[in-house]
Scaffold this active site. Sequence first.
Site, mmCIF file in Angstrom:
data_model
loop_
_atom_site.group_PDB
_atom_site.id
_atom_site.type_symbol
_atom_site.label_atom_id
_atom_site.label_comp_id
_atom_site.label_asym_id
_atom_site.label_seq_id
_atom_site.Cartn_x
_atom_site.Cartn_y
_atom_site.Cartn_z
ATOM 1 N N ASN A 16 0.830 -1.192 0.000
ATOM 2 C CA ASN A 16 0.000 0.000 0.000
ATOM 3 C C ASN A 16 0.870 1.249 0.000
ATOM 4 O OD1 ASN A 16 -2.318 1.653 0.231
ATOM 5 N ND2 ASN A 16 -3.332 0.114 1.510
ATOM 6 N N HIS A 21 24.257 0.939 9.431
ATOM 7 C CA HIS A 21 25.534 1.636 9.530
ATOM 8 C C HIS A 21 26.347 1.037 10.662
ATOM 9 C CE1 HIS A 21 24.544 4.857 6.701
ATOM 10 N NE2 HIS A 21 23.307 4.729 7.159
ATOM 11 N N THR A 39 13.189 -6.881 14.713
ATOM 12 C CA THR A 39 14.647 -6.849 14.829
ATOM 13 C C THR A 39 15.270 -8.235 14.780
ATOM 14 O OG1 THR A 39 14.529 -6.917 17.240
ATOM 15 C CG2 THR A 39 14.585 -4.731 16.206
ATOM 16 N N ARG A 55 7.614 -9.359 18.952
ATOM 17 C CA ARG A 55 7.711 -10.675 19.569
ATOM 18 C C ARG A 55 6.460 -11.472 19.263
ATOM 19 N NH1 ARG A 55 4.237 -9.493 23.106
ATOM 20 N NH2 ARG A 55 4.230 -7.945 24.691
ATOM 21 N N LYS A 66 1.259 -15.220 19.579
ATOM 22 C CA LYS A 66 0.372 -16.343 19.334
ATOM 23 C C LYS A 66 0.952 -17.195 18.207
ATOM 24 C CE LYS A 66 -4.421 -17.475 18.267
ATOM 25 N NZ LYS A 66 -5.771 -16.965 17.989
#
Length: 191
Positions: free
Chosen positions: A88, A118, A168, A183, A186
């Site tokens: 989108n 970086h 991450t 995280r 479920k």
Amino acid sequence: MSEFEQTEKQKMLAGELYLATDPELVAENKRASRLLRQYAQTTLEEPELRQQILRDLLGRVGEAANIVPPFHCDYGSNIFIGDRFYMNYGGVILDCNTVHIGNDVLCAPYVQIYTATHPTDPTVRLTGRELAAPITIGNTVWIGGGAIICPGVTIGDNTTIGAGSVVTKDIPANAIAVGNPCRVIKTLEKC
């Protein structure tokens, strides 16, 4: 150049320190910028033109792929998207390394996919050298609005990433994951 020397592009794709100001990379970025400007000027009434520009821009474009402008990327040639991909408004893919996206992946507005990073050592960072790590997104993934996918991440098949999440670390298949840092909250039954 000796047979053992790598180009800056080869270093970039190998995840090594590289200079984005290298003439080859600058030329590829300018090419992408030109194609992105053309793409942004297209309308819904020009689906064939949009598909042609995406084929010229990206490394691979699956069938029925749809990216709603505005869309931004660094090079385009390092992006490989599967069939029925949808991104989108306001999508960003920094493709300083490869981005592989499976079939039936849906991205809400303002999803950001970053292979670029970086050095954390300020002395190295001041040299102008950059780093990049590949990203892989499996099949049938939904990524909510404003989510950020960080360098080196893999997201498994059938997974949902909640809006505003910052991914991450790798997220497994068949999961619902949210938050900053993202995280799993479920696990789905096998799809």
